[in-house]
Design an enzyme around this catalytic site. Structure first.
Site, PDB file in Angstrom:
ATOM      1  CD  GLU A 101      13.911   9.964  -6.446  1.00  0.00           C
ATOM      2  OE1 GLU A 101      12.765  10.429  -6.371  1.00  0.00           O
ATOM      3  OE2 GLU A 101      14.582   9.659  -5.461  1.00  0.00           O
TER       4      GLU A 101
ATOM      5  CE  LYS B 232       9.593   9.325  -6.056  1.00  0.00           C
ATOM      6  NZ  LYS B 232      10.508   9.873  -5.055  1.00  0.00           N
TER       7      LYS B 232
ATOM      8  CG  HIS C 276      11.033  10.371   4.867  1.00  0.00           C
ATOM      9  ND1 HIS C 276      11.429   9.954   3.620  1.00  0.00           N
ATOM     10  CD2 HIS C 276       9.781  10.862   4.705  1.00  0.00           C
ATOM     11  CE1 HIS C 276      10.461  10.186   2.737  1.00  0.00           C
ATOM     12  NE2 HIS C 276       9.461  10.753   3.374  1.00  0.00           N
TER      13      HIS C 276
ATOM     14  CE  LYS D 213       5.598  15.234  -7.542  1.00  0.00           C
ATOM     15  NZ  LYS D 213       5.128  14.531  -6.388  1.00  0.00           N
TER      16      LYS D 213
ATOM     17  CG  ASN E 196      13.608  12.783  -2.089  1.00  0.00           C
ATOM     18  OD1 ASN E 196      12.379  12.681  -2.057  1.00  0.00           O
ATOM     19  ND2 ASN E 196      14.380  11.962  -2.770  1.00  0.00           N
TER      20      ASN E 196
ATOM     21  NE  ARG F 131       1.548  -9.676 -14.703  1.00  0.00           N
ATOM     22  CZ  ARG F 131       0.899 -10.824 -14.861  1.00  0.00           C
ATOM     23  NH1 ARG F 131      -0.246 -10.840 -15.492  1.00  0.00           N
ATOM     24  NH2 ARG F 131       1.395 -11.933 -14.395  1.00  0.00           N
TER      25      ARG F 131
ATOM     26  NE  ARG G  44       9.427  11.894  -8.737  1.00  0.00           N
ATOM     27  CZ  ARG G  44       8.287  11.336  -9.107  1.00  0.00           C
ATOM     28  NH1 ARG G  44       8.203  10.710 -10.251  1.00  0.00           N
ATOM     29  NH2 ARG G  44       7.221  11.396  -8.332  1.00  0.00           N
TER      30      ARG G  44
ATOM     31  CG  HIS H  90      10.992  14.617   1.859  1.00  0.00           C
ATOM     32  ND1 HIS H  90      10.813  15.937   1.527  1.00  0.00           N
ATOM     33  CD2 HIS H  90       9.774  14.033   1.743  1.00  0.00           C
ATOM     34  CE1 HIS H  90       9.541  16.132   1.205  1.00  0.00           C
ATOM     35  NE2 HIS H  90       8.889  14.998   1.337  1.00  0.00           N
TER      36      HIS H  90
HETATM   37  N1  NAD Z   1       3.415  10.028  -3.701  1.00  0.00           N
HETATM   38  C1  NAD Z   1       4.071  11.154  -3.516  1.00  0.00           C
HETATM   39  O1  NAD Z   1       4.717  11.669  -4.428  1.00  0.00           O
HETATM   40  C2  NAD Z   1       4.005  11.835  -2.180  1.00  0.00           C
HETATM   41  C3  NAD Z   1       4.425  13.164  -2.040  1.00  0.00           C
HETATM   42  C4  NAD Z   1       4.281  13.802  -0.813  1.00  0.00           C
HETATM   43  C5  NAD Z   1       3.735  13.103   0.262  1.00  0.00           C
HETATM   44  N2  NAD Z   1       3.351  11.801   0.110  1.00  0.00           N
HETATM   45  C6  NAD Z   1       2.750  11.042   1.219  1.00  0.00           C
HETATM   46  O2  NAD Z   1       1.504  11.648   1.528  1.00  0.00           O
HETATM   47  C7  NAD Z   1       1.181  11.343   2.888  1.00  0.00           C
HETATM   48  C8  NAD Z   1       0.686  12.577   3.587  1.00  0.00           C
HETATM   49  O3  NAD Z   1      -0.489  13.030   2.949  1.00  0.00           O
HETATM   50  P1  NAD Z   1      -1.493  14.048   3.656  1.00  0.00           P
HETATM   51  O4  NAD Z   1      -0.732  15.133   4.289  1.00  0.00           O
HETATM   52  O5  NAD Z   1      -2.531  14.372   2.672  1.00  0.00           O
HETATM   53  O6  NAD Z   1      -2.066  13.189   4.886  1.00  0.00           O
HETATM   54  P2  NAD Z   1      -3.349  12.253   5.064  1.00  0.00           P
HETATM   55  O7  NAD Z   1      -3.686  11.542   3.824  1.00  0.00           O
HETATM   56  O8  NAD Z   1      -3.117  11.447   6.291  1.00  0.00           O
HETATM   57  O9  NAD Z   1      -4.530  13.310   5.350  1.00  0.00           O
HETATM   58  C9  NAD Z   1      -4.424  14.126   6.474  1.00  0.00           C
HETATM   59  C10 NAD Z   1      -5.699  14.122   7.326  1.00  0.00           C
HETATM   60  O10 NAD Z   1      -6.667  14.982   6.727  1.00  0.00           O
HETATM   61  C11 NAD Z   1      -7.914  14.290   6.594  1.00  0.00           C
HETATM   62  N3  NAD Z   1      -8.558  14.892   5.430  1.00  0.00           N
HETATM   63  C12 NAD Z   1      -8.250  14.696   4.132  1.00  0.00           C
HETATM   64  N4  NAD Z   1      -8.952  15.541   3.358  1.00  0.00           N
HETATM   65  C13 NAD Z   1      -9.750  16.260   4.173  1.00  0.00           C
HETATM   66  C14 NAD Z   1     -10.683  17.301   3.973  1.00  0.00           C
HETATM   67  N5  NAD Z   1     -10.908  17.811   2.758  1.00  0.00           N
HETATM   68  N6  NAD Z   1     -11.324  17.812   5.038  1.00  0.00           N
HETATM   69  C15 NAD Z   1     -11.061  17.345   6.293  1.00  0.00           C
HETATM   70  N7  NAD Z   1     -10.156  16.394   6.555  1.00  0.00           N
HETATM   71  C16 NAD Z   1      -9.515  15.857   5.504  1.00  0.00           C
HETATM   72  C17 NAD Z   1      -7.535  12.839   6.496  1.00  0.00           C
HETATM   73  O11 NAD Z   1      -8.605  12.002   6.860  1.00  0.00           O
HETATM   74  C18 NAD Z   1      -6.368  12.769   7.473  1.00  0.00           C
HETATM   75  O12 NAD Z   1      -6.838  12.639   8.786  1.00  0.00           O
HETATM   76  C19 NAD Z   1       2.436  10.777   3.521  1.00  0.00           C
HETATM   77  O13 NAD Z   1       2.309   9.379   3.650  1.00  0.00           O
HETATM   78  C20 NAD Z   1       3.532  11.095   2.500  1.00  0.00           C
HETATM   79  O14 NAD Z   1       4.583  10.166   2.527  1.00  0.00           O
HETATM   80  C21 NAD Z   1       3.471  11.167  -1.094  1.00  0.00           C
HETATM   81 ZN    ZN Z   2       6.781  14.874   1.131  1.00  0.00          ZN
END
Ligand code: NAD
Ligand code: ZN
Length: 381
Positions: A242, A144, A263, A232, A256, A122, A252, A259
């Site tokens: 949200e 999130k 998406h 943010k 999006n 939990r 919030r 998005h």
């Molecule tokens: N929780 C939230 O509020 C929120 C907000 C925005 C996006 N997201 C989510 O985040 C995800 C996208 O995240 P992302 O763009 O970081 O993608 P990701 O986590 O897939 O990372 C992108 C790539 O970069 C590589 N990588 C990471 N750090 C590195 C570094 N320092 N050097 C070299 N390579 C590196 C990873 O291995 C991967 O191949 C999506 O699933 C999206 O829905 C969530």
């Molecule tokens: Zn996003």
């Protein structure tokens, strides 16, 4: 070494976000949150290969010997199956309620590790160490967490704030250019929503990417990340979970922006063509076009956004995917129907003036024609 700290307040709780170059090596921030129990690092092979030893060394100095669980690399590993494997590994490591999960990676690692941390017994303490620009300015803060299902992106998840966020900007040196573009698109999103000040600060770093200058060499990078996070944080503080009924500019939901289309584009291309941030880049341009067609915004906003998104780097052309406007429309409808919601569009009147528009106020033939034009036009460019 420059170190900036902000405090993110969510309801009665708050946590620190530290931003600086070399923090992973030189800092003692993890000691601030040193758990008494066991610790599990969640990462992927690539990121752990680059930065795992540094983190292990730092934790070793603090007398912590963590377990390590590596997930697969990519959006398709943002799944319940991965969460189950992480939680199993927490139980194997006998991680109790006083334990801690450290997410070392981009948004995928952060979302999935955050979800696992929020449900194991939990909820156990979560420390986010984001390693992509996108995760630094966006996903690592705000609470999130989530995974994708056949019904769409982030269909299952929790609101679960981290205990601490550590941002070492040096790790951006190894980030591939496409990932920088993806992060810059989310940064442009924040700028477009926040107003001219953050928008201009953000656009100043864009050209470094196209001119092949390292992002880590950009003056004021830490300041930009902090300002992005402040924006943010202000939205999250006002509407942490949200509120589904929220409809004003403080909701919030405005985060999006880009998005709904983004998406749908990701989903209808099976998460194989576009990085999340790249899809958001296209999504913002679509939202700007729709804002113009609904006479909310004039052409200046459309041109401005096209200019800044182009300067963030090149996005994979939509035409290279064979995706049809109907596929995108279906994905938009399916996504929202599965969540029992009506589609709401986040549109812009101007920079800093977002507006939430329910689908019922967007004539379906207009939406269809804007989509058709957009997909056709972007195919030819
Ligand atoms: N929780 C939230 O509020 C929120 C907000 C925005 C996006 N997201 C989510 O985040 C995800 C996208 O995240 P992302 O763009 O970081 O993608 P990701 O986590 O897939 O990372 C992108 C790539 O970069 C590589 N990588 C990471 N750090 C590195 C570094 N320092 N050097 C070299 N390579 C590196 C990873 O291995 C991967 O191949 C999506 O699933 C999206 O829905 C969530
Ligand atoms: Zn996003």
């Amino acid at each position: 070494m420059k170190r900036l700290t902000i405090q993110i307040r969510v309801r009665r709780e708050s946590y620190d976000v530290e931003v600086g170059s070399g923090l992973l090596v030189n800092s003692r921030p993890l000691s601030l949150e040193t758990p008494t129990g066991r610790c599990l690092i969640v990462s992927n092979r690539k990121v752990f290969g680059l930065y795992g030893q540094k983190l292990l060394g730092k934790l070793g100095e603090l007398g912590i010997e963590p377990g390590v669980y590596l997930i697969g690399d990519g959006e398709r590993f943002k799944s319940l199956r991965t969460v189950e494997a992480i939680v199993r590994s927490m139980s194997d490591a006998k991680l109790g309620r006083d334990g801690c999960v450290i997410a070392l990676g981009g948004g995928v690692v952060g979302d999935v590790a955050g979800f696992a941390a929020s449900v194991h017994l939990r909820g156990v303490r979560l420390i986010q160490i984001p390693t992509t620009l996108l995760a630094m300015i966006d996903s690592s803060v705000g609470g999130k967490t989530g995974v994708n299902t056949v019904h769409g992106k982030n269909m299952i998840g929790t609101f679960y704030q981290p205990a601490h966020v550590l941002i070492d900007t040096d790790v951006l040196a190894t980030l591939p250019q496409r990932e920088i573009t993806a992060g810059l698109c989310e940064a442009i999103k924040h700028g477009a929503l926040a107003g001219p000040d953050l928008f201009e600060r953000t656009t100043k770093v864009l050209d470094s990417n196209s001119q092949d200058r390292r992002l880590t060499e950009v003056d004021g990078l830490e300041d930009l990340i902090i300002n992005q996070l402040r924006f943010k944080a202000s939205i999250v503080a006002a509407d942490a979970k949200e509120d589904p009924a929220g409809c004003g500019a403080a909701s919030r939901k405005i985060l999006n922006f880009g998005h709904t289309f983004g998406h749908a584009l990701e989903k209808s291309t099976k998460y194989k063509v576009f990085k999340h941030g790249e899809a958001v880049g296209w999504g913002m341009l679509f939202a700007a076009e729709l804002s113009k067609k609904l006479e909310l915004a004039d052409n200046t906003v459309v041109e401005l956004l096209n200019d800044v998104v182009r300067r963030s780097g090149s996005l994979p052309p939509i035409g290279s995917t064979n995706v049809r406007p109907e596929d995108i429309l279906d994905a938009i409808r399916f996504d929202k129907k599965s969540a029992g919601e009506d589609t709401q569009w986040i549109l812009l009147r101007a920079i800093g003036q977002p507006v939430i528009v329910p689908q019922s106020e967007v004539p379906s033939n207009l939406l269809r024609s804007v989509l058709k034009d957009f997909v056709r036009h972007r195919s030819n460019s």
